[in-house]
Write an enzyme that holds these catalytic residues in place. Structure first.
Site, PDB file in Angstrom:
ATOM      1  N   GLU A  26      35.363  51.732  32.941  1.00 57.99           N
ATOM      2  CA  GLU A  26      36.733  51.270  32.733  1.00 57.99           C
ATOM      3  C   GLU A  26      37.003  50.901  31.274  1.00 57.99           C
ATOM      4  O   GLU A  26      37.943  50.176  30.971  1.00 57.99           O
ATOM      5  CB  GLU A  26      37.015  50.064  33.636  1.00 57.99           C
ATOM      6  CG  GLU A  26      36.943  50.381  35.114  1.00 57.99           C
ATOM      7  CD  GLU A  26      37.263  49.180  35.980  1.00 57.99           C
ATOM      8  OE1 GLU A  26      38.434  48.810  36.073  1.00 57.99           O
ATOM      9  OE2 GLU A  26      36.322  48.600  36.554  1.00 57.99           O
ATOM     10  N   SER A 153      39.090  49.972  39.556  1.00 62.95           N
ATOM     11  CA  SER A 153      40.141  50.947  39.219  1.00 62.95           C
ATOM     12  C   SER A 153      40.100  52.178  40.115  1.00 62.95           C
ATOM     13  O   SER A 153      40.516  53.262  39.712  1.00 62.95           O
ATOM     14  CB  SER A 153      40.043  51.378  37.749  1.00 62.95           C
ATOM     15  OG  SER A 153      40.400  50.319  36.905  1.00 62.95           O
ATOM     16  N   TYR A 219      47.422  54.186  36.726  1.00 62.46           N
ATOM     17  CA  TYR A 219      47.513  54.183  35.271  1.00 62.46           C
ATOM     18  C   TYR A 219      48.275  55.346  34.643  1.00 62.46           C
ATOM     19  O   TYR A 219      48.599  55.306  33.469  1.00 62.46           O
ATOM     20  CB  TYR A 219      46.099  54.161  34.673  1.00 62.46           C
ATOM     21  CG  TYR A 219      45.302  52.959  35.096  1.00 62.46           C
ATOM     22  CD1 TYR A 219      45.657  51.685  34.681  1.00 62.46           C
ATOM     23  CD2 TYR A 219      44.195  53.093  35.920  1.00 62.46           C
ATOM     24  CE1 TYR A 219      44.935  50.565  35.062  1.00 62.46           C
ATOM     25  CE2 TYR A 219      43.450  51.977  36.311  1.00 62.46           C
ATOM     26  CZ  TYR A 219      43.826  50.728  35.881  1.00 62.46           C
ATOM     27  OH  TYR A 219      43.111  49.630  36.264  1.00 62.46           O
ATOM     28  N   ARG A 258      43.371  38.887  41.148  1.00 64.97           N
ATOM     29  CA  ARG A 258      44.312  39.639  41.974  1.00 64.97           C
ATOM     30  C   ARG A 258      43.616  40.060  43.251  1.00 64.97           C
ATOM     31  O   ARG A 258      42.480  40.538  43.221  1.00 64.97           O
ATOM     32  CB  ARG A 258      44.803  40.871  41.216  1.00 64.97           C
ATOM     33  CG  ARG A 258      46.171  41.363  41.626  1.00 64.97           C
ATOM     34  CD  ARG A 258      46.492  42.705  41.007  1.00 64.97           C
ATOM     35  NE  ARG A 258      45.718  43.760  41.650  1.00 64.97           N
ATOM     36  CZ  ARG A 258      45.025  44.687  40.977  1.00 64.97           C
ATOM     37  NH1 ARG A 258      44.994  44.677  39.658  1.00 64.97           N
ATOM     38  NH2 ARG A 258      44.358  45.611  41.638  1.00 64.97           N
ATOM     39  N   ASP A 260      43.757  42.449  46.698  1.00 67.36           N
ATOM     40  CA  ASP A 260      44.362  43.653  47.251  1.00 67.36           C
ATOM     41  C   ASP A 260      44.303  43.610  48.779  1.00 67.36           C
ATOM     42  O   ASP A 260      43.245  43.326  49.353  1.00 67.36           O
ATOM     43  CB  ASP A 260      43.648  44.897  46.735  1.00 67.36           C
ATOM     44  CG  ASP A 260      43.824  45.083  45.233  1.00 67.36           C
ATOM     45  OD1 ASP A 260      44.815  44.539  44.685  1.00 67.36           O
ATOM     46  OD2 ASP A 260      42.989  45.746  44.604  1.00 67.36           O
ATOM     47  N   GLU A 273      39.731  43.756  48.553  1.00 66.27           N
ATOM     48  CA  GLU A 273      38.852  43.337  47.461  1.00 66.27           C
ATOM     49  C   GLU A 273      39.581  42.391  46.511  1.00 66.27           C
ATOM     50  O   GLU A 273      40.796  42.218  46.601  1.00 66.27           O
ATOM     51  CB  GLU A 273      38.320  44.538  46.689  1.00 66.27           C
ATOM     52  CG  GLU A 273      39.384  45.373  46.005  1.00 66.27           C
ATOM     53  CD  GLU A 273      38.795  46.564  45.276  1.00 66.27           C
ATOM     54  OE1 GLU A 273      38.443  46.409  44.085  1.00 66.27           O
ATOM     55  OE2 GLU A 273      38.689  47.652  45.875  1.00 66.27           O
ATOM     56  N   GLY A 279      43.834  44.469  35.287  1.00 66.00           N
ATOM     57  CA  GLY A 279      44.388  45.143  34.123  1.00 66.00           C
ATOM     58  C   GLY A 279      45.631  44.443  33.577  1.00 66.00           C
ATOM     59  O   GLY A 279      46.374  43.810  34.325  1.00 66.00           O
TER      60      GLY A 279
END
Length: 310
Positions: A26, A153, A219, A258, A260, A273, A279
């Site tokens: 990443e 990601s 992205y 964050r 998910d 997760e 990001g």
């Protein structure tokens, strides 16, 4: 206009080193995130220095004369507890979760095992290896999401609907990690919940034309839809926020991050997760949630910097 943090000017922060880059899969996203954070801190009048962790990190930190660190390293080596341990040994305060929480959150398998122990809903899963009975797994679990255990990601992730697809997906994921897992695919709405200073920011619903919210959807694509705040009734919104905080706390995460989440067709939520260093690019979700909460990017960065310092 001089920025204030808890009634003090930003000079009270001393020199801040922004860690970015590194050598994980990443790296490029980390450079974008770190650059955005660096620019925001500079604009706020903070004494800030940028450090690429791929180049003699220890020496760079020692030479930087930093008083604290804003860690924007994504992926292994920066998000998995290793850099956190180094910073603690150096006596440098840093943003985000500590060593143990970072290591646990980076490991999707251990995250899910811990959630299961606390009755936090997470999809059924299985660790894969060359001896896995692909036919039996598909027969038992149906469509699955195959993931490297320790990547972010959506790198190395794919969907498998048959034994042949599962075997191929396993081999693809193995290129990124020695451990690979299959997770029962939950079909329905996808949400992400940013957490800052022990509170949730407005949840975001994600809609993509891709099979799932993959790397390109995150992205690159311009057609991904972000609904913020998510269009949920009040009871479901509260439940989503409560589950996200519970999942975050269960791993010992701190500062910011964050979570998910998927919602199945019956309306139930399933935790996927946690990202302990999400990001912060132009396509990123935490800045979007911050804006919905009334924080511009510069204010959000300052809040993260002071939300919790190890």
């Amino acid at each position: 206009m001089e920025q204030k943090i808890a009634g003090k000017d930003v000079t009270s922060l001393g020199r801040v080193a922004v860690l970015m880059g590194g050598d994980s899969a990443e790296r490029e996203i980390s450079l974008l995130s770190g650059g955005a954070v660096f620019n925001a801190l500079q604009a706020a009048g903070v004494d800030v220095v940028a450090i690429d962790a791929a180049d003699d990190l220890l020496g760079s930190l020692q030479r930087s004369n930093a008083d604290r660190v804003f860690n924007m390293l994504h992926g292994r080596g920066g998000e998995d507890g290793k850099v956190q341990g180094l910073l603690e040994l150096m006596g440098l305060p840093y943003t985000g979760s500590g060593v143990l929480a970072s290591a646990l959150s980076m490991d999707k398998l251990k995250t899910k095992l811990l959630w299961q122990s606390q009755s936090i809903p997470t999809p059924e899963f299985m660790l894969l290896n060359t001896g896995t009975d692909w036919e039996s797994l598909i027969a038992d679990m149906g469509e699955v999401v195959v993931k490297p255990v320790r990547e972010g990601s959506s790198i190395g992730m794919s969907i498998a609907c048959s034994a042949q697809e599962l075997k191929i997906a396993y081999e693809q994921a193995r290129a990124f990690d020695s451990e690979v897992m299959a997770e029962k695919r939950i079909k329905g709405a996808e949400f992400t919940v940013a957490i800052l200073g022990g509170k949730t920011l407005p949840p975001i619903e994600l809609k993509t034309s891709h099979v799932f919210y993959d790397f390109n959807a995150k992205y690159v694509a311009d057609d991904t839809q972000y609904i913020c705040p998510a269009a949920l009734d009040e009871s479901k919104l509260l439940l989503l926020q409560e589950l996200s905080l519970q999942a975050f706390s269960a791993l010992g995460c701190e500062g910011w991050g964050r979570v998910d989440v998927m919602q199945d067709e019956e309306g139930g939520f399933w935790l996927l997760e946690i990202n302990t260093i999400p990001g912060m690019t132009s396509h990123s979700l935490v800045p979007m949630a911050g804006a919905a909460a009334g924080l511009n990017f510069e204010q959000l960065i300052l809040e993260i910097l002071t939300a919790k310092i190890n």
